[in-house]
Motif scaffolding. Structure first.
Motif, PDB file in Angstrom:
ATOM      1  N   LEU A  13       0.810  -1.176  -0.104  1.00 26.85           N
ATOM      2  CA  LEU A  13      -0.092  -0.124   0.102  1.00 26.85           C
ATOM      3  C   LEU A  13       0.913   1.224  -0.008  1.00 26.85           C
ATOM      4  CD1 LEU A  13      -2.623  -1.239   2.516  1.00 26.85           C
ATOM      5  CD2 LEU A  13      -2.667  -1.349   0.197  1.00 26.85           C
ATOM      6  N   LEU A  14       1.987   1.283   0.917  1.00 26.66           N
ATOM      7  CA  LEU A  14       2.987   2.393   0.761  1.00 26.66           C
ATOM      8  C   LEU A  14       3.731   2.309  -0.623  1.00 26.66           C
ATOM      9  CD1 LEU A  14       4.437   4.376   2.345  1.00 26.66           C
ATOM     10  CD2 LEU A  14       5.887   2.886   3.240  1.00 26.66           C
ATOM     11  N   TRP A  15       4.031   1.248  -0.890  1.00 19.96           N
ATOM     12  CA  TRP A  15       4.971   1.363  -2.369  1.00 19.96           C
ATOM     13  C   TRP A  15       4.156   1.897  -3.546  1.00 19.96           C
ATOM     14  CZ3 TRP A  15       7.996  -0.675   1.414  1.00 19.96           C
ATOM     15  CH2 TRP A  15       9.224  -0.945   0.965  1.00 19.96           C
ATOM     16  N   ARG A  16       2.745   1.401  -3.516  1.00 21.64           N
ATOM     17  CA  ARG A  16       2.161   1.838  -4.436  1.00 21.64           C
ATOM     18  C   ARG A  16       1.759   3.220  -4.716  1.00 21.64           C
ATOM     19  NH1 ARG A  16      -4.336   0.275  -4.441  1.00 21.64           N
ATOM     20  NH2 ARG A  16      -4.308   1.878  -3.152  1.00 21.64           N
ATOM     21  N   HIS A  17       1.705   4.095  -3.568  1.00 17.39           N
ATOM     22  CA  HIS A  17       1.626   5.517  -3.907  1.00 17.39           C
ATOM     23  C   HIS A  17       2.792   6.256  -3.843  1.00 17.39           C
ATOM     24  CE1 HIS A  17      -2.804   6.292  -3.551  1.00 17.39           C
ATOM     25  NE2 HIS A  17      -2.839   5.270  -2.335  1.00 17.39           N
ATOM     26  N   ALA A  18       4.032   5.668  -3.503  1.00 19.35           N
ATOM     27  CA  ALA A  18       5.206   6.162  -3.531  1.00 19.35           C
ATOM     28  C   ALA A  18       5.432   6.234  -5.106  1.00 19.35           C
ATOM     29  CB  ALA A  18       6.290   5.279  -2.924  1.00 19.35           C
ATOM     30  N   ARG A  47      12.974   5.205   3.463  1.00 21.88           N
ATOM     31  CA  ARG A  47      13.386   4.862   4.916  1.00 21.88           C
ATOM     32  C   ARG A  47      12.965   3.504   5.302  1.00 21.88           C
ATOM     33  NH1 ARG A  47      15.128   9.145   7.798  1.00 21.88           N
ATOM     34  NH2 ARG A  47      14.552   8.132   9.659  1.00 21.88           N
ATOM     35  N   VAL A  48      11.589   3.121   5.094  1.00 21.10           N
ATOM     36  CA  VAL A  48      11.349   1.590   5.160  1.00 21.10           C
ATOM     37  C   VAL A  48      12.162   0.761   4.536  1.00 21.10           C
ATOM     38  CG1 VAL A  48       8.958   0.139   5.200  1.00 21.10           C
ATOM     39  CG2 VAL A  48       8.696   2.541   6.035  1.00 21.10           C
ATOM     40  N   ALA A  49      12.279   0.907   3.062  1.00 22.74           N
ATOM     41  CA  ALA A  49      12.952   0.126   2.281  1.00 22.74           C
ATOM     42  C   ALA A  49      14.416  -0.188   2.829  1.00 22.74           C
ATOM     43  CB  ALA A  49      13.220   0.355   0.945  1.00 22.74           C
ATOM     44  N   GLY A  50      14.936   0.813   3.517  1.00 25.07           N
ATOM     45  CA  GLY A  50      16.377   0.770   3.777  1.00 25.07           C
ATOM     46  C   GLY A  50      16.363   0.050   5.222  1.00 25.07           C
ATOM     47  N   LEU A  51      15.399   0.087   6.193  1.00 23.45           N
ATOM     48  CA  LEU A  51      15.097  -0.324   7.396  1.00 23.45           C
ATOM     49  C   LEU A  51      14.904  -1.788   6.984  1.00 23.45           C
ATOM     50  CD1 LEU A  51      15.286  -0.268  10.500  1.00 23.45           C
ATOM     51  CD2 LEU A  51      12.636   0.462  10.193  1.00 23.45           C
ATOM     52  N   ALA A  52      14.144  -2.106   6.152  1.00 21.65           N
ATOM     53  CA  ALA A  52      13.770  -3.636   5.821  1.00 21.65           C
ATOM     54  C   ALA A  52      15.166  -4.261   5.259  1.00 21.65           C
ATOM     55  CB  ALA A  52      12.626  -3.659   4.714  1.00 21.65           C
ATOM     56  N   GLY A  53      15.784  -3.548   4.688  1.00 19.86           N
ATOM     57  CA  GLY A  53      17.181  -4.131   4.110  1.00 19.86           C
ATOM     58  C   GLY A  53      18.034  -4.645   5.428  1.00 19.86           C
ATOM     59  N   SER A  73       4.770   7.616  16.874  1.00 20.58           N
ATOM     60  CA  SER A  73       5.993   8.432  16.174  1.00 20.58           C
ATOM     61  C   SER A  73       6.340   7.829  14.811  1.00 20.58           C
ATOM     62  CB  SER A  73       7.094   7.919  17.115  1.00 20.58           C
ATOM     63  OG  SER A  73       7.412   6.502  16.944  1.00 20.58           O
ATOM     64  N   VAL A  74       7.147   8.446  13.905  1.00 25.02           N
ATOM     65  CA  VAL A  74       7.846   7.983  12.768  1.00 25.02           C
ATOM     66  C   VAL A  74       8.301   6.710  12.968  1.00 25.02           C
ATOM     67  CG1 VAL A  74       9.683   8.488  11.284  1.00 25.02           C
ATOM     68  CG2 VAL A  74       7.924  10.254  11.711  1.00 25.02           C
ATOM     69  N   GLU A  75       8.960   6.492  14.169  1.00 26.26           N
ATOM     70  CA  GLU A  75      10.030   5.191  14.470  1.00 26.26           C
ATOM     71  C   GLU A  75       8.923   4.004  14.416  1.00 26.26           C
ATOM     72  OE1 GLU A  75      12.231   8.712  15.070  1.00 26.26           O
ATOM     73  OE2 GLU A  75      10.580   8.245  16.154  1.00 26.26           O
ATOM     74  N   PHE A  76       7.859   4.207  15.209  1.00 23.17           N
ATOM     75  CA  PHE A  76       6.786   3.149  15.244  1.00 23.17           C
ATOM     76  C   PHE A  76       6.200   2.727  13.802  1.00 23.17           C
ATOM     77  CE2 PHE A  76       2.660   1.127  15.130  1.00 23.17           C
ATOM     78  CZ  PHE A  76       2.524   0.334  16.403  1.00 23.17           C
ATOM     79  N   VAL A  77       5.808   3.735  12.948  1.00 29.03           N
ATOM     80  CA  VAL A  77       5.157   3.380  11.721  1.00 29.03           C
ATOM     81  C   VAL A  77       6.362   2.927  10.715  1.00 29.03           C
ATOM     82  CG1 VAL A  77       4.400   4.414   9.453  1.00 29.03           C
ATOM     83  CG2 VAL A  77       3.809   5.352  11.834  1.00 29.03           C
ATOM     84  N   GLU A  78       7.778   3.383  10.665  1.00 26.29           N
ATOM     85  CA  GLU A  78       8.783   2.942  10.071  1.00 26.29           C
ATOM     86  C   GLU A  78       8.970   1.299  10.229  1.00 26.29           C
ATOM     87  OE1 GLU A  78      11.438   6.764   9.254  1.00 26.29           O
ATOM     88  OE2 GLU A  78      12.470   5.091  10.181  1.00 26.29           O
ATOM     89  N   ARG A 148      19.765   0.585   9.178  1.00 25.67           N
ATOM     90  CA  ARG A 148      19.499   0.730   7.931  1.00 25.67           C
ATOM     91  C   ARG A 148      20.566   0.055   6.945  1.00 25.67           C
ATOM     92  NH1 ARG A 148      14.842   3.698   8.158  1.00 25.67           N
ATOM     93  NH2 ARG A 148      15.060   5.396  10.001  1.00 25.67           N
ATOM     94  N   ALA A 149      20.104  -0.286   5.801  1.00 25.67           N
ATOM     95  CA  ALA A 149      21.340  -1.119   5.013  1.00 25.67           C
ATOM     96  C   ALA A 149      20.749  -0.865   3.423  1.00 25.67           C
ATOM     97  CB  ALA A 149      21.296  -2.649   5.229  1.00 25.67           C
ATOM     98  N   GLY A 150      21.440  -1.561   2.608  1.00 19.28           N
ATOM     99  CA  GLY A 150      20.978  -1.502   1.184  1.00 19.28           C
ATOM    100  C   GLY A 150      19.276  -1.989   1.221  1.00 19.28           C
ATOM    101  N   PRO A 151      18.582  -0.731   0.595  1.00 12.55           N
ATOM    102  CA  PRO A 151      17.183  -0.960   0.569  1.00 12.55           C
ATOM    103  C   PRO A 151      16.512  -2.289  -0.325  1.00 12.55           C
ATOM    104  CG  PRO A 151      17.627   0.462  -0.955  1.00 12.55           C
ATOM    105  CD  PRO A 151      19.011   0.214  -0.616  1.00 12.55           C
ATOM    106  N   ILE A 152      15.371  -2.744   0.106  1.00  8.18           N
ATOM    107  CA  ILE A 152      14.769  -3.913  -0.627  1.00  8.18           C
ATOM    108  C   ILE A 152      14.100  -2.975  -1.697  1.00  8.18           C
ATOM    109  CG2 ILE A 152      14.571  -5.420   1.356  1.00  8.18           C
ATOM    110  CD1 ILE A 152      11.598  -4.407   1.339  1.00  8.18           C
ATOM    111  N   ASP A 153      13.941  -3.780  -2.842  1.00 11.63           N
ATOM    112  CA  ASP A 153      13.339  -3.210  -3.973  1.00 11.63           C
ATOM    113  C   ASP A 153      11.629  -3.423  -3.886  1.00 11.63           C
ATOM    114  OD1 ASP A 153      15.735  -2.778  -5.538  1.00 11.63           O
ATOM    115  OD2 ASP A 153      15.533  -4.765  -6.124  1.00 11.63           O
TER     116      ASP A 153
END
Length: 516
Positions: A13-18, A47-53, A73-78, A148-153
């Protein structure tokens, strides 16, 4: 309308609107340490992609559990979205619980990672000692950035079974138990919310209730619509009234106790802003005068729902037209109902043998809905009992009237809902019975103007009764604040049936009037 496969990862849902609207504002943390902080859909997705990575590189795999003990907070959502994006399982914690509750939930869930703040860990230092647990503090040492690291696609496929979250609720013996909700469950709640509340791309949704509870289910439909989420770290009624105007808020979720506090803070000349669309409330009983006042204050833009965490948020709905009807006619039975059954939900009233009952007859409320839980984590026996024959047995007693409105009149489960939080009477009674000179105890919920229900202790003394403040202090040492009795009543004896069981319904009827 929510599109896509119902079993897709909710992070899509986030990726789609990004991809479609990368510069559209997505999330504003109004209480960030550096001041109000806004992230666009593109920024939050990055940010979410990097954290997921980073979670992936740290060894978090599909199905692994990650616990989150954070305020809004932002951190909770991320963290929530990043855990979802790698196919792991989010375990959000109620910040009002105690150290022993947190420790139990960490061990019970087998969480590999805890994301929290230093203050929570200072209050619960033994959490560091949970075997196999890594702790990440968002307010020290660079916060989430070291993860955070290399982001997921793209978000990963959900794990086998589709599990997304373990949502802990109070257990009947005091030990919290985890409701297993899948990606499909969360997406179903989001789709229903979008239909019932009419989410749109220009929505500005204010989150002042904890995202670990009902408010969290309003995050995904806002993302699905391409709307803007505003986060407050805690609830302040007067500030909320101001924000509804200054931030051009269109939607707001509150529990009834928060509504009462909000109404008590309003100036006489306060009016809801033109363009406001919905005040949605759920979680506990509401005082009828509060319902009417809220309907008037919000110009009828008020919606209520009935459900429980085992099938979150939406089984029945009392919509804005129902609220306006109740405002015009205070004697209407609609005001005392939980609304009508939603499309896609099956709801029945059954007797102890499971036989459906006709309109007007009281029985247990059972339901089937797309968002229904997969079961209780690690509790096969309780899962089988609660989901017997494929129906969710809610433990609530009620009836359907001739117009299809649900009226909840009692509970099979010995539970009190106070300020939107569940309190099982037994765990409070067990604490009370350890206190010197208390011979017998029954804990019930009694109507309360602010809390919906007040935790009320009906006690039999053993000799000279202890002072009420001694009882409260003894409870405070063993219970979270919201489980401590707000009212203490002394009696000579408790009413019991022929089998010795305390007649709590009789106590609730006897003490439902304030002052009795």
């Amino acid at each position: 309308m929510l599109t896509g496969d119902p079993d897709d990862n909710v992070a899509q849902l986030l990726w789609r609107h990004a991809r479609r609207h990368p510069d559209r504002p997505c999330l504003t943390d109004l209480d960030s340490p550096e001041g109000a902080r806004t992230l666009s859909y593109g920024e939050l997705t990055a940010r979410v992609a990097g954290l997921a990575g980073g979670l992936r590189d740290a060894g978090i795999r599909a199905g692994d559990r990650v616990a989150v003990l954070l305020r809004n907070s932002v951190e909770f959502v991320e963290t929530f979205l990043a855990v979802a994006a790698v196919g792991a399982v989010v375990v959000p914690f109620n910040v009002r619980l105690r150290e022993d509750d947190f420790r139990h939930m960490l061990v019970d869930s087998g969480s590999r990672l805890l994301v929290t703040e230093a203050g929570h860990l200072d209050a619960a230092p033994t959490l560091r000692e949970v075997p196999g647990l890594r702790v990440v503090l968002v307010d020290t040492d660079g916060g989430l950035d070291p993860l955070r690291a290399g982001p997921i696609d793209e978000p990963a496929e959900p794990p086998e079974g589709g599990l997304l979250s373990l949502m802990y609720t109070s257990g009947t013996t005091g030990a919290p138990k985890a409701v297993m909700l899948t990606h499909r469950s969360w997406r179903a709640v989001a789709a229903t919310a979008m239909s019932v509340l009419g989410f749109a791309s220009d929505d500005v949704v204010l989150h002042v209730a904890p995202l670990t509870h009902g408010a969290g289910f309003m995050l995904l439909p806002t993302l699905a619509a391409g709307g803007h989420n505003l986060l407050c770290g805690s609830y302040d009624a007067a500030r909320t009234a101001r924000l509804l105007h200054s931030a051009k808020v269109t939607g707001l979720f509150l529990v009834p106790s928060m509504i009462r506090m909000f109404l008590d803070e309003l100036d006489e000349d306060w009016q809801i802003r033109e363009g406001f669309r919905w005040l949605y409330y759920a979680g506990s009983p509401i005082d009828q005068s509060t319902l009417r006042e809220a309907t008037a204050a919000f110009d009828g833009h008020v919606v209520q729902s009935f459900a429980q965490m085992e099938s979150p948020m939406f089984l029945t709905v009392l919509d804005s037209a129902d609220h306006l009807r109740a405002l015009r006619n205070p004697d209407s039975p609609v005001i005392r109902s939980a609304g009508r059954v939603l499309p896609g939900v099956e709801l029945s009233i059954v007797d102890p043998d499971g036989t459906p009952l006709p309109p007007g007859s009281d029985g247990e409320v059972v339901a089937r809905a797309p968002q229904m839980m997969a079961g209780y984590w690690g509790r096969a026996k309780e899962t089988a009992a609660t989901l017997a024959d494929g129906w969710l047995h809610t433990g609530d007693i009620g009836h359907l009237d001739e117009d299809g409105y649900l009226h909840v009149v009692d509970r099979l489960k010995d539970m009190i809902v106070t300020g939107g939080s569940n309190v099982y009477a037994r765990e409070v009674e067990e604490v009370l019975l350890t206190i010197s000179r208390i011979g017998d105890a029954a804990v019930i919920g009694t109507p309360d103007r602010i809390w919906g229900e007040a935790v009320t202790a009906v006690l039999v003394p053993d000799g000279r009764p202890p002072a009420d403040d001694q009882i409260i202090e003894a409870c405070r040492r063993k219970l979270p604040g919201y489980r401590i009795p707000k009212r203490i009543i002394w009696v000579a004896e408790l009413p019991r049936n022929a089998y010795g069981k305390i007649l709590k319904r009789e106590l609730r009827e006897r003490y439902s009037t304030p002052g009795r």
